[in-house]
Write an enzyme that holds these catalytic residues in place. Structure first.
Site, PDB file in Angstrom:
ATOM      1  N   GLU A 164       0.475   5.256   0.623  1.00 41.72           N
ATOM      2  CA  GLU A 164      -0.434   6.316   1.100  1.00 41.72           C
ATOM      3  C   GLU A 164      -0.005   7.679   0.576  1.00 41.72           C
ATOM      4  O   GLU A 164       1.069   7.843  -0.022  1.00 41.72           O
ATOM      5  CB  GLU A 164      -0.475   6.285   2.630  1.00 41.72           C
ATOM      6  CG  GLU A 164      -1.034   4.955   3.129  1.00 41.72           C
ATOM      7  CD  GLU A 164      -1.252   4.889   4.624  1.00 41.72           C
ATOM      8  OE1 GLU A 164      -0.697   5.727   5.373  1.00 41.72           O
ATOM      9  OE2 GLU A 164      -1.980   3.972   5.057  1.00 41.72           O
ATOM     10  N   CYS A 224      -4.088   0.702  -2.522  1.00 37.72           N
ATOM     11  CA  CYS A 224      -3.959  -0.508  -1.706  1.00 37.72           C
ATOM     12  C   CYS A 224      -2.916  -1.466  -2.288  1.00 37.72           C
ATOM     13  O   CYS A 224      -2.619  -1.437  -3.485  1.00 37.72           O
ATOM     14  CB  CYS A 224      -5.289  -1.243  -1.655  1.00 37.72           C
ATOM     15  SG  CYS A 224      -6.578  -0.401  -0.742  1.00 37.72           S
ATOM     16  N   GLU A 284      -3.107  -4.681  -2.887  1.00 41.39           N
ATOM     17  CA  GLU A 284      -3.607  -5.600  -3.920  1.00 41.39           C
ATOM     18  C   GLU A 284      -3.581  -4.934  -5.286  1.00 41.39           C
ATOM     19  O   GLU A 284      -3.171  -5.526  -6.288  1.00 41.39           O
ATOM     20  CB  GLU A 284      -5.049  -6.026  -3.610  1.00 41.39           C
ATOM     21  CG  GLU A 284      -5.226  -6.752  -2.292  1.00 41.39           C
ATOM     22  CD  GLU A 284      -5.504  -5.812  -1.111  1.00 41.39           C
ATOM     23  OE1 GLU A 284      -4.918  -4.714  -1.049  1.00 41.39           O
ATOM     24  OE2 GLU A 284      -6.306  -6.202  -0.251  1.00 41.39           O
ATOM     25  N   ASN A 335       0.848  -1.200   0.000  1.00 41.35           N
ATOM     26  CA  ASN A 335       0.000   0.000   0.000  1.00 41.35           C
ATOM     27  C   ASN A 335       0.881   1.246   0.000  1.00 41.35           C
ATOM     28  O   ASN A 335       1.955   1.268   0.613  1.00 41.35           O
ATOM     29  CB  ASN A 335      -1.026   0.010   1.149  1.00 41.35           C
ATOM     30  CG  ASN A 335      -0.480  -0.336   2.513  1.00 41.35           C
ATOM     31  OD1 ASN A 335       0.557  -0.969   2.651  1.00 41.35           O
ATOM     32  ND2 ASN A 335      -1.187   0.090   3.538  1.00 41.35           N
TER      33      ASN A 335
HETATM   34  N1  THU Z   1      -5.343  -1.260   2.590  1.00 39.37           N
HETATM   35  C1  THU Z   1      -4.796  -2.089   1.640  1.00 39.37           C
HETATM   36  O1  THU Z   1      -3.644  -1.926   1.238  1.00 39.37           O
HETATM   37  N2  THU Z   1      -5.573  -3.077   1.152  1.00 39.37           N
HETATM   38  C2  THU Z   1      -6.857  -3.297   1.517  1.00 39.37           C
HETATM   39  O2  THU Z   1      -7.557  -4.081   0.896  1.00 39.37           O
HETATM   40  C3  THU Z   1      -7.389  -2.607   2.691  1.00 39.37           C
HETATM   41  C4  THU Z   1      -6.681  -1.375   3.089  1.00 39.37           C
HETATM   42  C5  THU Z   1      -4.512  -0.176   3.112  1.00 39.37           C
HETATM   43  C6  THU Z   1      -4.942   1.197   2.690  1.00 39.37           C
HETATM   44  C7  THU Z   1      -4.363   2.055   3.783  1.00 39.37           C
HETATM   45  O3  THU Z   1      -3.016   2.369   3.452  1.00 39.37           O
HETATM   46  C8  THU Z   1      -4.334   1.149   5.009  1.00 39.37           C
HETATM   47  O4  THU Z   1      -4.527  -0.168   4.511  1.00 39.37           O
HETATM   48  C9  THU Z   1      -5.410   1.478   6.031  1.00 39.37           C
HETATM   49  O5  THU Z   1      -6.661   1.535   5.425  1.00 39.37           O
END
Ligand code: THU
Length: 132
Positions: free
Chosen positions: A46, A55, A57, A44
Site C-alpha cells: 500500500e 495488489c 497478485e 500487497n
Molecule cells: N488487494 C489485493 O492485494 N488483491 C486483490 O485482488 C484485492 C485487494 C489488496 C489491496 C489493498 O491493499 C487491500 O487488499 C484492500 O483493498
C-alpha cells in the site's frame, strides 16, 4: 489440498505475512507457478496515496515477469476472508495476459479453505492480445 497446492499455499502465505498494509490492515498473498515449475510469490503493497497500492497478485506476476517468466500454469491467492480471497478486476485482467483460459486459479484463506476455478471462469469474455 494436493501437494502442489500446498506448496503454492505455503509460498503465498509467506508473502501474506510480509504484506505492507498500514492503511487497510488487509493482508493478501499470492503465488504463481511458471511452466518450468518455479514459484514466485507476492504481497500487497500500500501507499499513503491510496490509489498507488499494488495488489498481491500483480506483485507476484510482476516479480516473475521481471525475472524473465511470462507463462504461468496456475495462481493461488490467500486472504483472511470468508471463503477464498477474490482477485480484483484489475488483477484478473493482468492475469489473462500470462495465464491460459483453462489454467487453475486457487482462491484460499488463512483457514486453509480452497476454491478452485479456471482463468476463464473468473474472467469470461476477456479482452486479450488476440483481440488486437
Ligand atoms: N488487494 C489485493 O492485494 N488483491 C486483490 O485482488 C484485492 C485487494 C489488496 C489491496 C489493498 O491493499 C487491500 O487488499 C484492500 O483493498
Amino acid at each position: 489440498m494436493t501437494e502442489e497446492e500446498k506448496l503454492m499455499y505455503d509460498e503465498a502465505k509467506k508473502a501474506f505475512d510480509q504484506a505492507y498494509v498500514p492503511y487497510s490492515k488487509f493482508h493478501v498473498g499470492a503465488a504463481v507457478k511458471t511452466k518450468d515449475g518455479k514459484i514466485f510469490n507476492g504481497c500487497n503493497v500500500e501507499n499513503s496515496s491510496y490509489g498507488l497500492t499494488n495488489c498481491a497478485e500483480r506483485t507476484a506476476m510482476f516479480k516473475a515477469v521481471s525475472e524473465g517468466y511470462t507463462e504461468f500454469t496456475s495462481i493461488l491467492v490467500i486472504g483472511d476472508t470468508v471463503g477464498g480471497c477474490k482477485p480484483c478486476g484489475a488483477c484478473r485482467q493482468v492475469m489473462t495476459e500470462f495465464i491460459k483460459k483453462d489454467a487453475p486459479v486457487y482462491l484460499t484463506n488463512t483457514k486453509g479453505e480452497i476454491e478452485r476455478y479456471t482463468m476463464e471462469q473468473i474472467l469470461p469474455y476477456s479482452f486479450s492480445k488476440e483481440d488486437l
